[in-house]
Scaffold this motif. Structure first.
Motif, short mmCIF file in Angstrom:
data_model
loop_
_atom_site.label_atom_id
_atom_site.label_comp_id
_atom_site.label_asym_id
_atom_site.label_seq_id
_atom_site.Cartn_x
_atom_site.Cartn_y
_atom_site.Cartn_z
N LYS A 1 0.81 -1.06 -0.14
CA LYS A 1 0.01 -0.04 -0.11
C LYS A 1 0.76 1.37 0.23
O LYS A 1 0.59 2.22 -0.54
CB LYS A 1 -0.92 -0.05 1.37
CG LYS A 1 -1.93 -1.23 1.19
CD LYS A 1 -3.32 -0.77 1.89
CE LYS A 1 -3.80 0.43 1.23
NZ LYS A 1 -5.17 0.69 1.93
N ARG A 2 1.99 1.25 0.59
CA ARG A 2 2.65 2.31 0.99
C ARG A 2 3.26 2.83 -0.36
O ARG A 2 3.61 4.02 -0.85
CB ARG A 2 4.03 1.84 1.81
CG ARG A 2 5.01 3.02 2.05
CD ARG A 2 4.25 3.97 3.12
NE ARG A 2 5.39 4.98 3.42
CZ ARG A 2 4.97 6.05 4.51
NH1 ARG A 2 3.75 6.12 5.13
NH2 ARG A 2 5.78 6.93 4.80
N VAL A 3 3.82 1.94 -1.31
CA VAL A 3 4.24 1.91 -2.56
C VAL A 3 3.29 1.95 -3.98
O VAL A 3 3.78 2.06 -5.10
CB VAL A 3 5.57 1.05 -2.98
CG1 VAL A 3 6.57 1.32 -2.03
CG2 VAL A 3 5.09 -0.39 -3.02
N SER A 4 2.16 1.85 -3.43
CA SER A 4 1.01 1.67 -4.44
C SER A 4 0.86 0.61 -5.34
O SER A 4 0.55 0.73 -6.42
CB SER A 4 0.76 3.10 -4.97
OG SER A 4 0.42 4.12 -4.13
N GLY A 5 1.78 -0.41 -4.97
CA GLY A 5 1.93 -1.55 -5.79
C GLY A 5 2.83 -1.12 -7.04
O GLY A 5 2.92 -2.40 -7.85
#
Length: 427
Positions: free
Chosen positions: A84-88
């Motif tokens: 989620k942090r890197v938006s995949g």
């Protein structure tokens, strides 16, 4: 004659490891058995004098802790949180993982860091349908580069710190930290260029996949979750402070593993936990230690080391560069621990000859041995651990394929280190 036998056994074993057709542990164990069969040493001597049981016990203890902690879902939680942090995004994840590995390897040690991180990484890769190889290579290389920065980051640095009483934690950070930062940034940039096509072409996720992720759903909120996390956190703190506590890393790991086994006995018996330990990796380490011990017993490593004195004629600048490059190249093919052990008395002999300045020789040895570990899967303990964990998840790292990328990084790292040593200590 003994040296000829030892070299023959070692080279044949290494060729089979390069071919990667037979189980690594089986090859290493067979090579070790041949050493004993041809009278290089007895089993008692091989296992007592040349196997680093502290490393074996440390790995075993960390594997036990990871196996127990995995049942709580905490690794899945971290993986989903990072997604989620890197938006995949694969590229963002690539740099995030590399930097996290490097920092963790500096603050803890590289073996512990990869043991904790690789299970999380493999889970993320499966969630995002990504190719595992670029990320695993990034973790291996970043762990060795990051571990170079501190006294506890990599076993060679620990050995050098013990051999030179006036070196402390801050000395390693001040002398090795700056060049490690440059090498890490350069390595990640080069790896990105090498893997650009693999990182930018991947299976797209279903629409709304990232938005619908809820990392907390993966946690099994039982007493074991909180107990295991507390023990794991205390273990990491103890690892960081082990120099001040005057307690060995292995002792801390064993006590922590025993505590986890005790608190988890009602959830899952110790027998089941032991079944999940990567025994293949552990036996490979034992066999590898014996194989390299044969080189040490036959005096081959010592002969190589003392040849440097003749080459350099005691000149500090020339000696530093020869030690840097020889350690960097040889550590890619022979485990760096016994090599550093043989080089320590050589540098001490330089010191007795009145060679000045002597400190650059120590820093050159640390840089060469730690960074050279990226040359092959056998170059450093962290490499073998990553390959072992990945293989159990169906992600096999091929020996020669990794070497292609690893040797490029090693050469670039040694060039940067050469410039750094020259400018900082001799210009």
């Amino acid at each position: 004659m003994e040296a000829m036998i030892v070299m023959t056994i070692f080279v044949i074993s290494y060729v089979f490891l390069l071919l990667d057709k037979i189980n690594r542990a089986l090859i290493a164990a067979t090579g070790a058995a041949l050493m004993v069969l041809f009278g290089v040493f007895s089993w008692d001597e091989a296992l007592s004098s040349y196997v680093d049981w502290s490393t074996i016990a440390l790995l075993f203890s960390m594997m036990v802790m990871i196996s127990i902690t995995q049942r709580t879902g905490v690794f899945e939680f971290i993986a989903l949180w990072m997604i989620k942090r890197v938006s995949g995004k694969p590229v963002a994840l690539f740099f995030w993982i590399g930097t996290l590995t490097a920092v963790g390897s500096a603050l803890l040690d590289n073996v512990t860091t990869v043991l904790l991180l690789v299970p999380v990484l493999l889970h993320m890769i499966k969630q995002l349908n990504l190719k595992a190889f670029p990320y695993l290579v990034s973790v291996i290389i970043s762990s060795n580069v990051g571990g170079t920065a501190t006294m506890i980051g990599d076993p060679p640095n620990i050995m050098i710190g013990q051999a030179v009483p006036y070196f402390d934690f801050l000395d390693f950070l001040l002398h090795l930290g700056p060049v490690v930062v440059v090498i890490h940034i350069t390595s990640m940039a080069l790896l990105y260029l090498m893997f650009k096509s693999a990182l930018t072409s991947y299976n797209r996720m279903e629409e709304g996949f990232i938005e619908n992720l809820n990392p907390s759903d993966s946690l099994k909120k039982t007493p074991l979750l909180y107990q295991s996390l507390i023990i794991l956190l205390l273990t990491i703190i103890a690892f960081t402070l082990h120099g001040f506590l005057h307690v060995e890393l292995t002792t801390i790991a064993i006590i922590s593993a025993l505590l986890m086994l005790l608190i988890s006995e009602n959830d899952e018996s110790s027998e089941i936990v032991f079944q999940k330990v990567e025994w293949t990796t552990l036996f490979f380490f034992v066999g590898l230690f014996v194989l390299v011990g044969g080189l040490e017993k036959a005096g081959i490593i010592d002969r190589v080391a003392y040849t440097f004195i003749d080459w350099t004629e005691g000149d500090s600048f020339t000696s530093s560069l020869v030690i840097l490059w020889s350690a960097g190249i040889l550590s890619g093919f022979v485990d760096n621990i016994p090599y550093v052990a043989s080089m320590i008395p050589v540098i001490e002999e330089f010191q007795s000859f009145g060679v000045k300045p002597i400190d650059p020789l120590w820093w050159a040895l640390a840089l060469g041995a730690c960074l050279g570990g990226n040359g092959s899967l056998l170059g450093a303990s962290a490499n073998v651990v990553v390959a072992g964990i990945a293989s159990t998840q169906g992600e096999k790292i091929h020996f020669i394929k990794f070497m292609f990328y690893g040797l490029v990084i090693v050469l670039i790292s040694l060039v940067i280190s050469t410039i750094y040593i020259t400018l900082r200590y001799f210009v």
